[in-house]
Motif scaffolding. Structure first.
Motif, short mmCIF file in Angstrom:
data_model
loop_
_atom_site.label_atom_id
_atom_site.label_comp_id
_atom_site.label_asym_id
_atom_site.label_seq_id
_atom_site.Cartn_x
_atom_site.Cartn_y
_atom_site.Cartn_z
N LEU A 1 66.08 34.74 35.26
CA LEU A 1 66.09 33.46 35.00
C LEU A 1 65.49 32.58 36.23
CD1 LEU A 1 67.03 31.27 32.71
CD2 LEU A 1 69.26 31.09 33.93
N ASN A 2 64.77 31.75 35.54
CA ASN A 2 63.85 30.78 36.55
C ASN A 2 63.12 31.58 37.60
OD1 ASN A 2 65.01 28.30 35.34
ND2 ASN A 2 66.84 28.62 36.35
N GLY A 3 62.82 32.69 37.15
CA GLY A 3 62.03 33.91 38.13
C GLY A 3 61.03 34.15 37.45
N GLY A 4 60.39 33.61 36.41
CA GLY A 4 59.12 34.29 35.55
C GLY A 4 57.83 33.89 36.31
N TRP A 5 57.77 32.87 37.16
CA TRP A 5 56.41 32.58 38.08
C TRP A 5 55.92 33.82 38.82
CZ3 TRP A 5 52.86 29.49 36.90
CH2 TRP A 5 51.78 29.00 37.98
N THR A 6 56.87 34.34 39.47
CA THR A 6 56.48 35.71 40.11
C THR A 6 55.96 36.74 39.37
OG1 THR A 6 58.23 35.10 41.82
CG2 THR A 6 57.49 37.51 41.46
N VAL A 7 56.60 36.98 38.13
CA VAL A 7 56.28 37.99 37.10
C VAL A 7 54.94 37.50 36.56
CG1 VAL A 7 56.75 38.99 35.00
CG2 VAL A 7 58.75 38.39 36.42
N ALA A 8 54.73 36.05 36.26
CA ALA A 8 53.42 35.49 35.65
C ALA A 8 52.31 35.99 36.57
CB ALA A 8 53.69 34.27 35.55
N LYS A 9 52.49 35.68 38.09
CA LYS A 9 51.54 35.94 38.94
C LYS A 9 50.98 37.14 38.89
CE LYS A 9 53.41 33.94 42.50
NZ LYS A 9 53.40 33.42 43.94
N ARG A 10 52.03 38.14 38.85
CA ARG A 10 51.77 39.59 38.80
C ARG A 10 50.89 40.08 37.63
NH1 ARG A 10 50.21 43.65 41.57
NH2 ARG A 10 51.49 45.42 41.72
N LEU A 11 51.35 39.56 36.27
CA LEU A 11 50.65 39.85 35.45
C LEU A 11 49.25 39.43 35.32
CD1 LEU A 11 51.68 39.61 31.62
CD2 LEU A 11 49.67 38.26 32.24
N LEU A 12 48.94 38.16 35.91
CA LEU A 12 47.58 37.54 36.09
C LEU A 12 46.65 38.55 36.97
CD1 LEU A 12 48.26 33.70 36.66
CD2 LEU A 12 47.04 34.84 34.59
N GLN A 13 47.31 39.13 37.75
CA GLN A 13 46.33 40.23 38.76
C GLN A 13 45.82 41.24 37.86
OE1 GLN A 13 49.27 41.00 41.80
NE2 GLN A 13 48.04 39.70 43.13
N PHE A 14 46.96 41.90 37.12
CA PHE A 14 46.47 42.98 36.16
C PHE A 14 45.62 42.38 35.15
CE2 PHE A 14 51.03 44.76 36.94
CZ PHE A 14 50.45 45.86 37.58
N GLU A 15 45.56 41.08 34.68
CA GLU A 15 44.59 40.72 33.74
C GLU A 15 43.28 40.31 34.32
OE1 GLU A 15 43.93 36.62 31.12
OE2 GLU A 15 45.53 36.39 32.42
N ARG A 16 43.48 39.80 35.66
CA ARG A 16 41.94 39.66 36.11
C ARG A 16 41.25 40.98 36.25
NH1 ARG A 16 44.33 34.56 39.56
NH2 ARG A 16 43.93 32.91 37.73
N ASP A 17 42.08 42.10 36.84
CA ASP A 17 41.58 43.26 37.17
C ASP A 17 40.93 44.02 35.89
OD1 ASP A 17 41.40 45.51 38.91
OD2 ASP A 17 42.98 46.42 37.97
N ASN A 18 41.58 43.78 34.92
CA ASN A 18 41.11 44.60 33.73
C ASN A 18 40.24 43.67 32.98
OD1 ASN A 18 42.93 46.99 32.62
ND2 ASN A 18 44.60 45.45 33.47
N ILE A 19 40.11 42.40 32.94
CA ILE A 19 39.00 41.63 32.38
C ILE A 19 37.60 41.90 33.53
CG2 ILE A 19 38.09 39.22 32.33
CD1 ILE A 19 40.75 38.32 31.52
N SER A 20 37.72 41.94 34.52
CA SER A 20 36.55 42.14 35.43
C SER A 20 35.91 43.47 35.19
CB SER A 20 36.84 42.09 36.97
OG SER A 20 38.04 43.08 37.24
#
Length: 403
Positions: free
Chosen positions: A235-254
């Motif tokens: 709870l209230n710790g979603g920002w850390t998870v969100a940043k990790r997901l963005l790394q996977f997103e950019r890695d896969n999109i690239s």
């Protein structure tokens, strides 16, 4: 025989080849566009469905994911062999989307056992589509300022707000969504919820793009009830998870943009083939236009170098517990390479690559102009090129923040 990194994959290569021969439908080998259409949410033929189900049951759509949840459980070397054998017969991986590219890897890393058991099998089998609820009309570059609220109602969360640019929301079954659970803090007041897109109060409105398609949507949440057990991360710790997901997103999109995911327009013809077909060759069989030939050659060299860099970065990420901020470099480069490819494709086709409709244009020509227009968004989606350059400046090069 050792194929990769000293690992002997000879037996696995034979196994993969035999299995693909038995399970990849002959009709799809002659129709790559049909494979892509099924992946993009278009009509799925019976053969395309059978192919997806076979790959999902085998776990080879997510080859390196844990076998205990239905993944392939393969080593990276085996996964690379599988990709090679699929490419050899013209087989695309039918299991994809945001569940595979973004949410799934994050779930494997951060999820509770209960959430993994609940959500991973549907992603692995290609039965459940996911969309991403991040950006909001007033929270684009400053994502942490998002205002979609999730109120604690005891036995459930009550979500109100809206998201924009939610790719594929009109086709999605579920949404991984950032919500505000504490209004007194910014990043520290954000949580990560998993929302059923069929729940009462969820409304999706597709946004029509310049190329005539509507892959992006506006998504509205009005008193949407979300079970308490669908909180992902603290709870209230979603920002850390969100940043990790963005790394996977950019890695896969690239990897997709610059690594050979050519899309519908290039499903049957490469840039080099198109240039020779439309512009002609000289008496040695080379493309007659020397300047275009030089630029295509430079593009192919950049693409190959990028593919090798993506592969190396993936291997390094595996050993270092996942993607790093270097994924921003890859996302930036991948977007540029993809846009260059589409520009060259249109130039190679000449006026034939600028058609919109009518009998004077073939299907691949009409697809080319749409792919060219669609690629304009490559430098925006998944983090704009400007934002990614800022990330590289601060986190990779350790330059001072200009603010």
């Amino acid at each position: 025989m050792a194929d990769f990194g000293g690992e002997d994959t000879t037996a696995f290569r034979a196994e993969a080849k035999a299995w693909l021969e038995a399970n990849f439908p002959e009709s799809l080998r002659k129709n790559p566009a049909a494979q892509l259409a099924a992946q993009m949410g278009g009509t799925e033929s019976e053969d395309a469905k059978a192919w997806r189900q076979a790959m999902g049951a085998k776990g080879w759509g997510t080859p390196t994911w844990p076998a205990q949840y239905g993944g392939g459980g393969l080593s990276r070397a085996e996964a690379r062999v599988l990709a090679e054998e699929m490419a050899a017969i013209g087989a695309r991986n039918p299991i994809g989307g945001m569940g595979v590219m973004m949410f799934g890897p994050t779930l494997v890393e951060y999820g509770t056992e209960e959430l993994k058991q609940q959500h991973l099998p549907g992603i692995i089998k290609g039965e459940v589509r996911w969309c991403q609820g991040y950006s909001e009309p007033g929270s684009g570059s400053d994502l942490a300022s998002l205002q979609t609220r999730a109120e604690d109602k005891g036995d459930h969360w009550l979500v109100n707000g809206s998201k924009i640019w939610t790719s594929g929301a009109n086709l999605a079954d579920r949404c991984f969504c950032l919500v505000r659970t504490d209004t007194s803090k910014k990043q520290e007041g954000i949580s990560f919820l998993l929302i059923d897109m069929t729940a009462p109060g969820v409304e999706v409105r597709p946004i029509r793009l310049i190329n005539g398609t509507s892959p992006f949507c506006e998504t509205f949440f009005t008193d949407v009830k979300v079970p308490k057990d669908q909180l992902f991360g603290p709870l209230n710790g979603g920002w850390t998870v969100a940043k990790r997901l963005l790394q996977f997103e950019r890695d896969n999109i690239s990897a997709g943009l610059g690594g050979g995911n050519l899309g519908a327009a290039q499903a049957t013809m490469t840039v080099s083939e198109a240039a020779k077909h439309y512009m002609g060759v000289d008496d040695t069989g080379r493309l007659a236009d020397t300047d275009l030939r030089r630029r295509i050659t430079e593009h192919l060299m950049e693409t190959r170098a990028f593919q090798l860099t993506v592969r190396r970065a993936a291997d390094e990420a595996k050993s270092n517990q996942g993607p790093s901020s270097a994924t921003s470099i890859m996302k930036y480069a991948g977007a540029k390479i993809a846009q260059d490819r589409n520009e060259l494709m249109v130039e190679a086709m000449g006026h034939s690559g600028l058609g919109w409709e009518g009998e004077g244009f073939e299907g691949n020509e009409l697809a080319t102009v749409r792919a060219w227009l669609r690629s304009k968004g490559n430098s925006i989606e998944g983090g704009t090129s400007e934002i990614n350059l800022n990330v590289v400046s601060k986190r990779v090069l350790a330059l001072p923040d200009p603010k």
